[in-house]
Motif scaffolding. Structure first.
Motif, PDB file in Angstrom:
ATOM      1  N   LEU A 100       5.056  -8.165  49.625  1.00 46.13           N
ATOM      2  CA  LEU A 100       6.149  -9.124  49.448  1.00 46.13           C
ATOM      3  C   LEU A 100       7.316  -8.524  48.680  1.00 46.13           C
ATOM      4  O   LEU A 100       8.467  -8.599  49.106  1.00 46.13           O
ATOM      5  CB  LEU A 100       5.630 -10.360  48.709  1.00 46.13           C
ATOM      6  N   VAL A 101       7.036  -7.912  47.522  1.00 41.44           N
ATOM      7  CA  VAL A 101       8.101  -7.475  46.624  1.00 41.44           C
ATOM      8  C   VAL A 101       8.694  -6.131  47.043  1.00 41.44           C
ATOM      9  O   VAL A 101       9.912  -5.933  46.972  1.00 41.44           O
ATOM     10  CB  VAL A 101       7.584  -7.389  45.174  1.00 41.44           C
ATOM     11  N   LEU A 102       7.857  -5.204  47.493  1.00 41.88           N
ATOM     12  CA  LEU A 102       8.319  -3.849  47.785  1.00 41.88           C
ATOM     13  C   LEU A 102       8.363  -3.521  49.266  1.00 41.88           C
ATOM     14  O   LEU A 102       8.825  -2.434  49.638  1.00 41.88           O
ATOM     15  CB  LEU A 102       7.424  -2.827  47.072  1.00 41.88           C
ATOM     16  N   GLY A 103       7.864  -4.437  50.111  1.00 44.11           N
ATOM     17  CA  GLY A 103       7.787  -4.111  51.527  1.00 44.11           C
ATOM     18  C   GLY A 103       6.782  -3.007  51.788  1.00 44.11           C
ATOM     19  O   GLY A 103       6.949  -2.189  52.706  1.00 44.11           O
ATOM     20  N   ALA A 104       5.732  -2.944  50.984  1.00 46.41           N
ATOM     21  CA  ALA A 104       4.764  -1.848  51.057  1.00 46.41           C
ATOM     22  C   ALA A 104       3.827  -1.988  52.241  1.00 46.41           C
ATOM     23  O   ALA A 104       3.494  -3.095  52.677  1.00 46.41           O
ATOM     24  CB  ALA A 104       3.945  -1.787  49.767  1.00 46.41           C
ATOM     25  N   ILE A 105       3.399  -0.828  52.754  1.00 48.39           N
ATOM     26  CA  ILE A 105       2.352  -0.760  53.771  1.00 48.39           C
ATOM     27  C   ILE A 105       1.254   0.153  53.233  1.00 48.39           C
ATOM     28  O   ILE A 105       1.527   1.067  52.458  1.00 48.39           O
ATOM     29  CB  ILE A 105       2.871  -0.234  55.121  1.00 48.39           C
ATOM     30  N   PRO A 106      -0.009  -0.085  53.611  1.00 49.43           N
ATOM     31  CA  PRO A 106      -1.094   0.736  53.055  1.00 49.43           C
ATOM     32  C   PRO A 106      -1.171   2.106  53.701  1.00 49.43           C
ATOM     33  O   PRO A 106      -1.091   2.244  54.923  1.00 49.43           O
ATOM     34  CB  PRO A 106      -2.346  -0.098  53.380  1.00 49.43           C
ATOM     35  N   ILE A 107      -1.315   3.125  52.875  1.00 48.36           N
ATOM     36  CA  ILE A 107      -1.506   4.501  53.324  1.00 48.36           C
ATOM     37  C   ILE A 107      -2.814   5.007  52.720  1.00 48.36           C
ATOM     38  O   ILE A 107      -2.990   4.982  51.494  1.00 48.36           O
ATOM     39  CB  ILE A 107      -0.348   5.413  52.870  1.00 48.36           C
ATOM     40  N   GLU A 108      -3.722   5.447  53.563  1.00 50.02           N
ATOM     41  CA  GLU A 108      -5.000   5.956  53.077  1.00 50.02           C
ATOM     42  C   GLU A 108      -4.807   7.320  52.415  1.00 50.02           C
ATOM     43  O   GLU A 108      -4.214   8.223  52.991  1.00 50.02           O
ATOM     44  CB  GLU A 108      -6.001   6.085  54.227  1.00 50.02           C
ATOM     45  N   ARG A 109      -5.312   7.453  51.193  1.00 48.47           N
ATOM     46  CA  ARG A 109      -5.217   8.724  50.480  1.00 48.47           C
ATOM     47  C   ARG A 109      -6.546   9.454  50.410  1.00 48.47           C
ATOM     48  O   ARG A 109      -6.590  10.668  50.211  1.00 48.47           O
ATOM     49  CB  ARG A 109      -4.712   8.477  49.052  1.00 48.47           C
ATOM     50  N   GLN A 110      -7.648   8.716  50.557  1.00 45.44           N
ATOM     51  CA  GLN A 110      -8.966   9.301  50.377  1.00 45.44           C
ATOM     52  C   GLN A 110      -9.551   9.865  51.672  1.00 45.44           C
ATOM     53  O   GLN A 110     -10.473  10.671  51.636  1.00 45.44           O
ATOM     54  CB  GLN A 110      -9.933   8.253  49.801  1.00 45.44           C
ATOM     55  N   ARG A 111      -9.012   9.426  52.791  1.00 48.28           N
ATOM     56  CA  ARG A 111      -9.534   9.886  54.084  1.00 48.28           C
ATOM     57  C   ARG A 111      -8.418   9.826  55.115  1.00 48.28           C
ATOM     58  O   ARG A 111      -7.407   9.163  54.925  1.00 48.28           O
ATOM     59  CB  ARG A 111     -10.699   8.989  54.539  1.00 48.28           C
ATOM     60  N   VAL A 112      -8.601  10.546  56.197  1.00 45.26           N
ATOM     61  CA  VAL A 112      -7.636  10.523  57.287  1.00 45.26           C
ATOM     62  C   VAL A 112      -7.747   9.186  58.005  1.00 45.26           C
ATOM     63  O   VAL A 112      -8.834   8.752  58.379  1.00 45.26           O
ATOM     64  CB  VAL A 112      -7.895  11.682  58.276  1.00 45.26           C
ATOM     65  N   SER A 113      -6.628   8.507  58.191  1.00 44.94           N
ATOM     66  CA  SER A 113      -6.631   7.200  58.838  1.00 44.94           C
ATOM     67  C   SER A 113      -5.576   7.168  59.923  1.00 44.94           C
ATOM     68  O   SER A 113      -4.372   7.190  59.631  1.00 44.94           O
ATOM     69  CB  SER A 113      -6.365   6.087  57.812  1.00 44.94           C
ATOM     70  N   ARG A 114      -6.039   7.099  61.157  1.00 48.82           N
ATOM     71  CA  ARG A 114      -5.097   7.019  62.262  1.00 48.82           C
ATOM     72  C   ARG A 114      -4.344   5.694  62.219  1.00 48.82           C
ATOM     73  O   ARG A 114      -3.171   5.625  62.601  1.00 48.82           O
ATOM     74  CB  ARG A 114      -5.861   7.153  63.597  1.00 48.82           C
ATOM     75  N   ARG A 115      -4.989   4.652  61.702  1.00 53.80           N
ATOM     76  CA  ARG A 115      -4.352   3.343  61.624  1.00 53.80           C
ATOM     77  C   ARG A 115      -3.112   3.384  60.729  1.00 53.80           C
ATOM     78  O   ARG A 115      -2.060   2.861  61.081  1.00 53.80           O
ATOM     79  CB  ARG A 115      -5.359   2.311  61.091  1.00 53.80           C
ATOM     80  N   SER A 116      -3.235   4.036  59.562  1.00 51.30           N
ATOM     81  CA  SER A 116      -2.096   4.158  58.658  1.00 51.30           C
ATOM     82  C   SER A 116      -0.960   4.936  59.300  1.00 51.30           C
ATOM     83  O   SER A 116       0.216   4.553  59.220  1.00 51.30           O
ATOM     84  CB  SER A 116      -2.520   4.851  57.358  1.00 51.30           C
ATOM     85  N   ALA A 117      -1.310   6.054  59.938  1.00 53.23           N
ATOM     86  CA  ALA A 117      -0.292   6.893  60.569  1.00 53.23           C
ATOM     87  C   ALA A 117       0.410   6.150  61.697  1.00 53.23           C
ATOM     88  O   ALA A 117       1.639   6.214  61.836  1.00 53.23           O
ATOM     89  CB  ALA A 117      -0.937   8.176  61.090  1.00 53.23           C
ATOM     90  N   GLU A 118      -0.363   5.433  62.498  1.00 48.61           N
ATOM     91  CA  GLU A 118       0.225   4.722  63.632  1.00 48.61           C
ATOM     92  C   GLU A 118       1.155   3.601  63.157  1.00 48.61           C
ATOM     93  O   GLU A 118       2.207   3.373  63.762  1.00 48.61           O
ATOM     94  CB  GLU A 118      -0.878   4.150  64.525  1.00 48.61           C
ATOM     95  N   LEU A 119       0.785   2.907  62.087  1.00 51.36           N
ATOM     96  CA  LEU A 119       1.644   1.853  61.558  1.00 51.36           C
ATOM     97  C   LEU A 119       2.953   2.444  61.047  1.00 51.36           C
ATOM     98  O   LEU A 119       4.041   1.906  61.313  1.00 51.36           O
ATOM     99  CB  LEU A 119       0.933   1.091  60.442  1.00 51.36           C
ATOM    100  N   ALA A 120       2.863   3.542  60.291  1.00 53.78           N
ATOM    101  CA  ALA A 120       4.071   4.186  59.774  1.00 53.78           C
ATOM    102  C   ALA A 120       4.980   4.628  60.911  1.00 53.78           C
ATOM    103  O   ALA A 120       6.199   4.389  60.885  1.00 53.78           O
ATOM    104  CB  ALA A 120       3.685   5.377  58.897  1.00 53.78           C
ATOM    105  N   GLU A 121       4.416   5.257  61.937  1.00 52.22           N
ATOM    106  CA  GLU A 121       5.218   5.722  63.059  1.00 52.22           C
ATOM    107  C   GLU A 121       5.824   4.551  63.827  1.00 52.22           C
ATOM    108  O   GLU A 121       6.994   4.599  64.235  1.00 52.22           O
ATOM    109  CB  GLU A 121       4.342   6.576  63.989  1.00 52.22           C
ATOM    110  N   GLN A 122       5.045   3.498  64.017  1.00 44.88           N
ATOM    111  CA  GLN A 122       5.535   2.324  64.735  1.00 44.88           C
ATOM    112  C   GLN A 122       6.745   1.712  64.043  1.00 44.88           C
ATOM    113  O   GLN A 122       7.735   1.365  64.691  1.00 44.88           O
ATOM    114  CB  GLN A 122       4.424   1.287  64.854  1.00 44.88           C
ATOM    115  N   LEU A 123       6.671   1.595  62.723  1.00 45.59           N
ATOM    116  CA  LEU A 123       7.765   0.972  61.986  1.00 45.59           C
ATOM    117  C   LEU A 123       9.025   1.830  62.031  1.00 45.59           C
ATOM    118  O   LEU A 123      10.139   1.302  62.152  1.00 45.59           O
ATOM    119  CB  LEU A 123       7.340   0.711  60.540  1.00 45.59           C
ATOM    120  N   VAL A 124       8.865   3.143  61.943  1.00 47.94           N
ATOM    121  CA  VAL A 124      10.030   4.023  62.065  1.00 47.94           C
ATOM    122  C   VAL A 124      10.644   3.887  63.456  1.00 47.94           C
ATOM    123  O   VAL A 124      11.874   3.791  63.603  1.00 47.94           O
ATOM    124  CB  VAL A 124       9.643   5.488  61.774  1.00 47.94           C
ATOM    125  N   GLU A 125       9.812   3.839  64.468  1.00 45.79           N
ATOM    126  CA  GLU A 125      10.321   3.688  65.833  1.00 45.79           C
ATOM    127  C   GLU A 125      10.998   2.339  66.045  1.00 45.79           C
ATOM    128  O   GLU A 125      11.881   2.200  66.899  1.00 45.79           O
ATOM    129  CB  GLU A 125       9.179   3.883  66.837  1.00 45.79           C
TER     130      GLU A 125
END
Length: 274
Positions: A98-123
């Motif tokens: 809500l406050v920062l417009g944050a999206i979750p990014i996995e730091r402990q393991r490789v997550s295709r879901r995080s990467a796909e969300l980040a790429e989708q939003l940029v696109e």
């Protein structure tokens, strides 16, 4: 924990976030951190969307960066935040989105879901703010960046804008329980575009060099930072060691070394703009 952040990008929520950020959060951050922006003209000429890449000194880094972005850029920026920290509980996840417009990014393991969300939003036209070191520095010094930001930029074809943040560690470093108000500096590097056929590792190395150059400018000045032609990192010496040497040597001399009005401006508040 899986948490859907799409609600935070609805028009009504964006308006609420703009009012909250510009009316409450950012004035407080500006009072505590007194951000000074160097090379802000780069932000005025951005070809959006872009991937902002910053070093990570403190939990203050995100609001400090948002405070210096032009309103039109700030209100179209989402922030990659550690899923294990900012999205470990529903209440914290809701507040972060809500406050920062944050999206979750996995730091402990490789997550295709995080990467796909980040790429989708940029696109979709959103700017993305990432901290590729993967966590806050434990000692105030930059850490080697990971390749995730470079991969997002490569897959979306969008430029990377380096941002070097200096001063937030002294105000609220990792493990520090009390705010120590002070001054901060944000140096904007020139946008970087991936070269044809460039691999993530090579692009990440160029991003690290750009952050190092911006870090040296924060510690010295524009001309001193660029005295060495070509790559910023001398052979056999890491950019972290070089930044440490220059930053500590010049930290108390900044007002003398920096020309008062050359390539920098003090950031004032501005109105919400979506």
């Amino acid at each position: 924990m899986e948490f859907d952040t799409s609600f935070a990008r609805r028009d009504s929520v964006r308006v609420a976030r703009a009012v909250l950020l510009d009316g409450v959060v950012l004035p407080g951050v500006r009072a505590i951190a007194r951000p000074r922006l160097i090379a802000g003209e780069v932000l005025d000429a951005l070809d959006e969307p872009v991937v902002f890449v910053a070093n990570h000194q403190s939990h203050l880094d995100t609001p400090v960066v948002l405070s210096v972005l032009p309103a039109r850029v700030r209100h179209r920026t989402v922030v990659g935040a550690g899923a294990d920290y900012f999205f470990d509980r529903p209440s914290k996840a809701f507040a972060s989105a809500l406050v920062l417009g944050a999206i979750p990014i996995e730091r402990q393991r490789v997550s295709r879901r995080s990467a796909e969300l980040a790429e989708q939003l940029v696109e979709e036209g959103w700017n993305l703010l990432l901290f590729p070191e993967g966590g806050r520095t434990p000692d105030g010094l930059p850490q080697e960046p990971k390749a995730g930001a470079a991969q997002v930029a490569l897959r979306t074809g969008r430029p990377v804008v380096p941002l070097f943040i200096d001063g937030t560690w002294e105000i609220l470093g990792k493990g520090q329980r009390r705010l120590r108000p002070g001054s901060t500096t944000i140096v904007v590097g020139e946008p970087l575009t991936a070269r044809e056929g460039e691999r993530p590792g090579a692009f990440t190395a160029r991003i690290a060099d750009a952050l190092a150059l911006a870090g040296r400018e924060a510690a010295t000045d524009f001309w001193e930072a660029r005295r060495t032609k070509g790559t910023f990192v001398p052979e056999g010496r890491s950019w972290i060691e070089l930044w440490q040497r220059s930053a500590h040597r010049h930290r108390d001399e900044r007002e003398r070394l920096w020309p008062r009005n050359f390539g920098s401006r003090t950031v004032d508040g501005d109105s919400p703009e979506l």
